[in-house]
Design an enzyme around this catalytic site. Sequence first.
Site: not given
Length: 376
Positions: A92, A271
Amino acid sequence: MKFNLTNKDLQSKARAGIVSTDHGDILTPIFMPVGTAGTVKAVHQRELKDDIKAHIILGNTYHLYLRPGLKIIEKAGGLHKFNGWDKPILTDSGGYQVYSLSGTRKIKEEGVVFQSHIDGSRHTFSPEYVMDIERTIGADIMMAFDECTPYPCEYDYAKKSLDITHRWLDRCIERYKTTECPYGYSQTLFPIVQGSVYKDLRIKSAEYIASKNMGGNAIGGLSVGEPAEMMYEMTELVCDILPADKPRYLMGVGTPTNILECIALGIDMFDCVMPTRNGRNGMLFTSQGIINIKNEKWKEDLSPIDENGTSYVDSFYSKAYLRHLFSSNEILGLQIASIHNLAFYVWLVGEARKHIIEGDFLSWKNKMVKQVSTRL
RNA sequence: GGGGAGGUACCAGAGCGGUCAAAUGGGGCAGACUGUAAAUCUGUUGGCGCAGCCUUCGGAGGUUCGAAUCCUCCUCUCCCCA
């Protein structure tokens, strides 16, 4: 990275496919355990691979940049080498930290000025710099630098934020295209759709992101407190616009129910910290429902943690024992709960995949949604 | 045998005439958690017919308009000296 869409469900928008990376294949739909600081909290790599059977894990650019820092990661030869995970990794970008650490940052056109949550030191993340950091970390899938807007979010703010996220995306792509992985394998950049809960913004963003023709696409800014129905509505709207031949990643979602519902809307990748964080806080997700293992009712229940579970901890340890570990504040409790929950999540999306391929996904999903949301 | 300290809610421990159903911590019970500032956070923890009432601060009695707080006796615990 390649995506091979192998199966489409006829009664829903669910699909099954294979994402191929230089570190191996990812069978979709997939759940990706979150490993923010280069570790899936409380879980060994061996358990992650052999027991939980994770195909891919996450890392976080912001956190890894601050600690241990790029120098050591580069010296190690990238995050895979550093933490010993030789399967795919997704990083990320830190866009979520722009949201979650909102008290200590300032957003500008150039980028975001952060104050470290560790020592208060000031840092600037520009789209270019984030690309450089993600190159150094060496993730197989790198996320574009975006702003994850909060909920609720005024329309004007959401629009302004979306525009800057799009301009940042162009800069991310430019940097991405003019650099390469320092470790010799390929890295793929996923852009992120934003637009809060506003249909026109989501449509605009999805069209913009689709036009970039990247290897895969993500949907961000959801599951930040909005009602689930709103999240599904936005997800469906965006999925219908994003190209079918690229994997779709719904960031930060969610509960087992959220995941099943969003698979039905065409999402391939998920996720969420929920299985690990909630696990560490005593919540177990099972195919029969949700257990709060700290509750007194499990005190003398010597039955296995999860009779239908696929992980070895499910049959090896009893509920009463796990409750005892939580009551006594024993570290093993956190490990067992994390392993169980991750194994369940990975199993759940694997079953979804199986039923998509077999053609009875929708009825299975509807039955499963009822089961997994039951409070035991 | 002599001297001293003390017994407060599940535990430890504050309170020492009214604002005390009683601080605080622990324990217990329950809830929250969605691209991780989280092995975190929140609530609750005498009873009930619950904006009020009832029973509680070792036991019994007393002083006072009013006592966990003051007095008397009883009882138990701990410490020091012999």
